[in-house]
Design a protein around this motif. Structure first.
Motif, PDB file in Angstrom:
ATOM      1  N   LEU A  61       0.824  -1.194   0.000  1.00  0.00           N
ATOM      2  CA  LEU A  61       0.000   0.000   0.000  1.00  0.00           C
ATOM      3  C   LEU A  61       0.862   1.250   0.000  1.00  0.00           C
ATOM      4  O   LEU A  61       1.981   1.254   0.539  1.00  0.00           O
ATOM      5  CB  LEU A  61      -0.922   0.027   1.216  1.00  0.00           C
ATOM      6  N   ASN A  62       0.325   2.306  -0.581  1.00  0.00           N
ATOM      7  CA  ASN A  62       0.964   3.622  -0.577  1.00  0.00           C
ATOM      8  C   ASN A  62       0.016   4.610   0.086  1.00  0.00           C
ATOM      9  O   ASN A  62      -1.175   4.649  -0.232  1.00  0.00           O
ATOM     10  CB  ASN A  62       1.268   4.061  -2.014  1.00  0.00           C
ATOM     11  N   PHE A  63       0.544   5.393   1.016  1.00  0.00           N
ATOM     12  CA  PHE A  63      -0.228   6.459   1.655  1.00  0.00           C
ATOM     13  C   PHE A  63       0.463   7.778   1.352  1.00  0.00           C
ATOM     14  O   PHE A  63       1.665   7.921   1.566  1.00  0.00           O
ATOM     15  CB  PHE A  63      -0.332   6.254   3.161  1.00  0.00           C
ATOM     16  N   SER A  64      -0.292   8.735   0.826  1.00  0.00           N
ATOM     17  CA  SER A  64       0.296  10.030   0.496  1.00  0.00           C
ATOM     18  C   SER A  64      -0.646  11.161   0.875  1.00  0.00           C
ATOM     19  O   SER A  64      -1.872  11.001   0.877  1.00  0.00           O
ATOM     20  CB  SER A  64       0.631  10.110  -1.000  1.00  0.00           C
ATOM     21  N   VAL A  65      -0.062  12.311   1.204  1.00  0.00           N
ATOM     22  CA  VAL A  65      -0.806  13.536   1.478  1.00  0.00           C
ATOM     23  C   VAL A  65      -0.022  14.706   0.903  1.00  0.00           C
ATOM     24  O   VAL A  65       1.180  14.601   0.651  1.00  0.00           O
ATOM     25  CB  VAL A  65      -1.021  13.777   3.001  1.00  0.00           C
ATOM     26  N   VAL A  66      -0.705  15.820   0.717  1.00  0.00           N
ATOM     27  CA  VAL A  66      -0.056  17.086   0.397  1.00  0.00           C
ATOM     28  C   VAL A  66      -0.193  17.961   1.627  1.00  0.00           C
ATOM     29  O   VAL A  66      -1.319  18.195   2.100  1.00  0.00           O
ATOM     30  CB  VAL A  66      -0.689  17.759  -0.834  1.00  0.00           C
ATOM     31  N   ALA A  67       0.935  18.415   2.178  1.00  0.00           N
ATOM     32  CA  ALA A  67       0.910  19.142   3.451  1.00  0.00           C
ATOM     33  C   ALA A  67       1.563  20.514   3.320  1.00  0.00           C
ATOM     34  O   ALA A  67       2.445  20.723   2.490  1.00  0.00           O
ATOM     35  CB  ALA A  67       1.622  18.331   4.536  1.00  0.00           C
ATOM     36  N   ASP A  68       1.117  21.434   4.167  1.00  0.00           N
ATOM     37  CA  ASP A  68       1.681  22.782   4.211  1.00  0.00           C
ATOM     38  C   ASP A  68       1.558  23.326   5.628  1.00  0.00           C
ATOM     39  O   ASP A  68       0.723  22.851   6.420  1.00  0.00           O
ATOM     40  CB  ASP A  68       0.947  23.694   3.227  1.00  0.00           C
ATOM     41  N   LEU A  69       2.380  24.315   5.959  1.00  0.00           N
ATOM     42  CA  LEU A  69       2.361  24.985   7.256  1.00  0.00           C
ATOM     43  C   LEU A  69       1.991  26.451   7.058  1.00  0.00           C
ATOM     44  O   LEU A  69       2.141  26.994   5.963  1.00  0.00           O
ATOM     45  CB  LEU A  69       3.737  24.905   7.921  1.00  0.00           C
ATOM     46  N   ASN A  70       1.535  27.088   8.123  1.00  0.00           N
ATOM     47  CA  ASN A  70       1.246  28.515   8.018  1.00  0.00           C
ATOM     48  C   ASN A  70       2.436  29.374   8.425  1.00  0.00           C
ATOM     49  O   ASN A  70       2.441  30.588   8.177  1.00  0.00           O
ATOM     50  CB  ASN A  70       0.026  28.885   8.865  1.00  0.00           C
ATOM     51  N   ARG A  77       5.537  14.158   9.005  1.00  0.00           N
ATOM     52  CA  ARG A  77       5.685  12.722   8.810  1.00  0.00           C
ATOM     53  C   ARG A  77       4.332  12.051   8.540  1.00  0.00           C
ATOM     54  O   ARG A  77       3.285  12.557   8.953  1.00  0.00           O
ATOM     55  CB  ARG A  77       6.342  12.079  10.037  1.00  0.00           C
ATOM     56  N   VAL A  78       4.408  10.898   7.892  1.00  0.00           N
ATOM     57  CA  VAL A  78       3.226  10.068   7.650  1.00  0.00           C
ATOM     58  C   VAL A  78       3.574   8.627   7.993  1.00  0.00           C
ATOM     59  O   VAL A  78       4.748   8.242   8.014  1.00  0.00           O
ATOM     60  CB  VAL A  78       2.747  10.150   6.184  1.00  0.00           C
ATOM     61  N   ALA A  79       2.532   7.827   8.255  1.00  0.00           N
ATOM     62  CA  ALA A  79       2.752   6.416   8.566  1.00  0.00           C
ATOM     63  C   ALA A  79       1.516   5.596   8.210  1.00  0.00           C
ATOM     64  O   ALA A  79       0.390   6.100   8.228  1.00  0.00           O
ATOM     65  CB  ALA A  79       3.089   6.220  10.046  1.00  0.00           C
ATOM     66  N   ILE A  80       1.779   4.331   7.879  1.00  0.00           N
ATOM     67  CA  ILE A  80       0.731   3.309   7.805  1.00  0.00           C
ATOM     68  C   ILE A  80       1.019   2.328   8.937  1.00  0.00           C
ATOM     69  O   ILE A  80       2.138   1.828   9.059  1.00  0.00           O
ATOM     70  CB  ILE A  80       0.752   2.547   6.467  1.00  0.00           C
ATOM     71  N   LEU A  81       0.008   2.062   9.762  1.00  0.00           N
ATOM     72  CA  LEU A  81       0.152   1.160  10.896  1.00  0.00           C
ATOM     73  C   LEU A  81      -0.864   0.030  10.769  1.00  0.00           C
ATOM     74  O   LEU A  81      -1.890   0.183  10.102  1.00  0.00           O
ATOM     75  CB  LEU A  81      -0.087   1.913  12.214  1.00  0.00           C
ATOM     76  N   GLU A  82      -0.595  -1.083  11.425  1.00  0.00           N
ATOM     77  CA  GLU A  82      -1.563  -2.176  11.442  1.00  0.00           C
ATOM     78  C   GLU A  82      -1.758  -2.703  12.865  1.00  0.00           C
ATOM     79  O   GLU A  82      -0.825  -2.756  13.662  1.00  0.00           O
ATOM     80  CB  GLU A  82      -1.145  -3.314  10.512  1.00  0.00           C
ATOM     81  N   THR A 137       5.412   3.753   1.636  1.00  0.00           N
ATOM     82  CA  THR A 137       4.967   2.520   0.995  1.00  0.00           C
ATOM     83  C   THR A 137       5.423   1.326   1.823  1.00  0.00           C
ATOM     84  O   THR A 137       6.560   1.283   2.299  1.00  0.00           O
ATOM     85  CB  THR A 137       5.551   2.393  -0.424  1.00  0.00           C
ATOM     86  N   GLY A 138       4.547   0.357   2.018  1.00  0.00           N
ATOM     87  CA  GLY A 138       4.898  -0.853   2.756  1.00  0.00           C
ATOM     88  C   GLY A 138       3.906  -1.966   2.496  1.00  0.00           C
ATOM     89  O   GLY A 138       2.838  -1.749   1.908  1.00  0.00           O
ATOM     90  N   THR A 139       4.254  -3.159   2.946  1.00  0.00           N
ATOM     91  CA  THR A 139       3.411  -4.332   2.741  1.00  0.00           C
ATOM     92  C   THR A 139       2.708  -4.711   4.030  1.00  0.00           C
ATOM     93  O   THR A 139       3.343  -4.878   5.081  1.00  0.00           O
ATOM     94  CB  THR A 139       4.245  -5.517   2.233  1.00  0.00           C
ATOM     95  N   VAL A 140       1.408  -4.862   3.961  1.00  0.00           N
ATOM     96  CA  VAL A 140       0.580  -5.231   5.100  1.00  0.00           C
ATOM     97  C   VAL A 140       0.787  -6.718   5.399  1.00  0.00           C
ATOM     98  O   VAL A 140       0.922  -7.533   4.482  1.00  0.00           O
ATOM     99  CB  VAL A 140      -0.899  -4.941   4.803  1.00  0.00           C
ATOM    100  N   PHE A 169      -3.805   3.658  -1.194  1.00  0.00           N
ATOM    101  CA  PHE A 169      -4.153   2.840  -2.355  1.00  0.00           C
ATOM    102  C   PHE A 169      -3.131   1.721  -2.536  1.00  0.00           C
ATOM    103  O   PHE A 169      -2.010   1.768  -2.010  1.00  0.00           O
ATOM    104  CB  PHE A 169      -4.216   3.688  -3.626  1.00  0.00           C
ATOM    105  N   GLU A 170      -3.529   0.712  -3.300  1.00  0.00           N
ATOM    106  CA  GLU A 170      -2.653  -0.425  -3.557  1.00  0.00           C
ATOM    107  C   GLU A 170      -1.604  -0.055  -4.597  1.00  0.00           C
ATOM    108  O   GLU A 170      -1.906   0.566  -5.613  1.00  0.00           O
ATOM    109  CB  GLU A 170      -3.469  -1.617  -4.035  1.00  0.00           C
ATOM    110  N   GLY A 171      -0.349  -0.463  -4.329  1.00  0.00           N
ATOM    111  CA  GLY A 171       0.735  -0.197  -5.263  1.00  0.00           C
ATOM    112  C   GLY A 171       1.867   0.537  -4.581  1.00  0.00           C
ATOM    113  O   GLY A 171       1.725   1.047  -3.465  1.00  0.00           O
ATOM    114  N   SER A 172       3.003   0.612  -5.256  1.00  0.00           N
ATOM    115  CA  SER A 172       4.191   1.240  -4.676  1.00  0.00           C
ATOM    116  C   SER A 172       4.567   2.544  -5.359  1.00  0.00           C
ATOM    117  O   SER A 172       5.523   3.209  -4.949  1.00  0.00           O
ATOM    118  CB  SER A 172       5.377   0.274  -4.760  1.00  0.00           C
ATOM    119  N   THR A 173       3.842   2.925  -6.391  1.00  0.00           N
ATOM    120  CA  THR A 173       4.152   4.158  -7.107  1.00  0.00           C
ATOM    121  C   THR A 173       3.040   5.170  -6.900  1.00  0.00           C
ATOM    122  O   THR A 173       1.900   4.826  -6.587  1.00  0.00           O
ATOM    123  CB  THR A 173       4.317   3.891  -8.617  1.00  0.00           C
TER     124      THR A 173
END
Length: 297
Positions: A61-70, A77-82, A137-140, A169-173
């Motif tokens: 799975l790949n987890f992505s966000v678009v982030a900004d600061l004021n 940082r981001v993470a996928i946990l199980e 990106t990581g494998t569950v 979403f599923e995938g590494s790209t």
């Protein structure tokens, strides 16, 4: 404020201490803004149900966000946990953080170690006004029962963090983000939390009107109404009834006689709940608001 749910569609707010209080704000399109009112580290997390998680076992799975600061520059940082414990039964472990001060992002260090595993982490240095994509990106594993995605900042200054286009979403790209229609997003969220109040109204007593409220008529002194939730809920919810006119708790409003009537709430299931009154008036209209909370807990 730690582990409290925000206004932002199932995301819940995490902070390193009660002193680092904050508030979430839903942004359009596809975003949320949250920040601290005092110094401290903070972030947001969202848990996926067992039914959403099980099909992802052993997948990348790949987890992505678009982030900004004021203001300022710092690492986000981001993470996928199980979670490999009992499915949909997280308890206190719904908060995945063990030690906000740790720079080692593994169970027993930054993250909790109770049946929790780290699938992936990622980070990017962000300067205010220059939004950046952060992904991991990581494998569950084959034993995952619930997945969690999390976004947080390293710094401790007072700041607002904006997150848009959160995508798992599923995938590494990477892929181009495509938002679901608002109506579809709302319908999915209402499987976990439903309210009869207006979309922008925080549930409370005495909102001053009956707009959207449930109503039923009593031919006798007793009666009730079977409320049907808009969506089939994730599980049998906890139901709370609110008087729309007065500040009296646990009551409905008899609008015919301008009186409050004590309510009895039946046992809810995933489709609805019965709400009734035991001591009312004949030929009367009774109104009430309600919330139904079926969030993963």
């Amino acid at each position: 404020q730690d582990n409290s749910f925000t206004a932002c569609d199932r995301w819940h707010y995490l902070a390193d201490s009660a002193m680092c209080s904050g508030k979430g704000e839903r942004l359009s399109p596809n975003g949320l803004r949250f920040g601290s009112l005092s110094t401290g580290r903070f972030g947001v997390a969202q848990w996926l149900s067992f039914n959403q998680t099980q099909p992802q076992r052993s997948k990348t799975l790949n987890f992505s966000v678009v982030a900004d600061l004021n203001t300022g520059t710092e690492t986000v940082r981001v993470a996928i946990l199980e979670w490999t414990g009992t499915n949909n039964d997280l308890g206190a472990n719904r908060d995945p953080v063990n030690n906000w001060s740790s720079g080692t992002f593994t169970p027993g260090n930054f993250f909790n170690s109770t049946t929790l595993a780290v699938v992936a982490t990622g980070s990017t240095s962000i300067t205010a006004g220059s939004p950046q994509t952060i992904s991991c990106t990581g494998t569950v594993s084959s034993s995952a029962n619930n997945l969690c995605v999390m976004v947080w900042r390293d710094g401790t200054s007072v700041v607002q963090l904006t997150v848009r286009n959160a995508d798992l979403f599923e995938g590494s790209t990477s892929r181009t983000f495509s938002a679901n229609p608002d109506a579809e997003e709302l319908a999915e969220c209402e499987r976990y939390f439903y309210k009869t109040f207006a979309f922008t109204q925080t549930p409370t007593v005495a909102v001053g009107n009956n707009q959207g409220a449930e109503r039923f008529y009593t031919s006798y002194a007793t009666g009730g109404f079977a409320t049907k939730f808009r969506q089939r809920m994730h599980r049998a919810p906890t139901v709370v009834v609110y008087n729309p006119i007065s500040s009296s708790t646990g009551t409905a409003r008899d609008t015919t006689n301008s009186a409050d009537r004590t309510v009895v709430v039946g046992t809810a299931n995933d489709t609805g709940v019965f709400v009734g009154i035991t001591t009312g008036a004949t030929s009367a209209e009774n109104t009430f608001h309600l919330t139904a909370d079926a969030e993963i807990a």
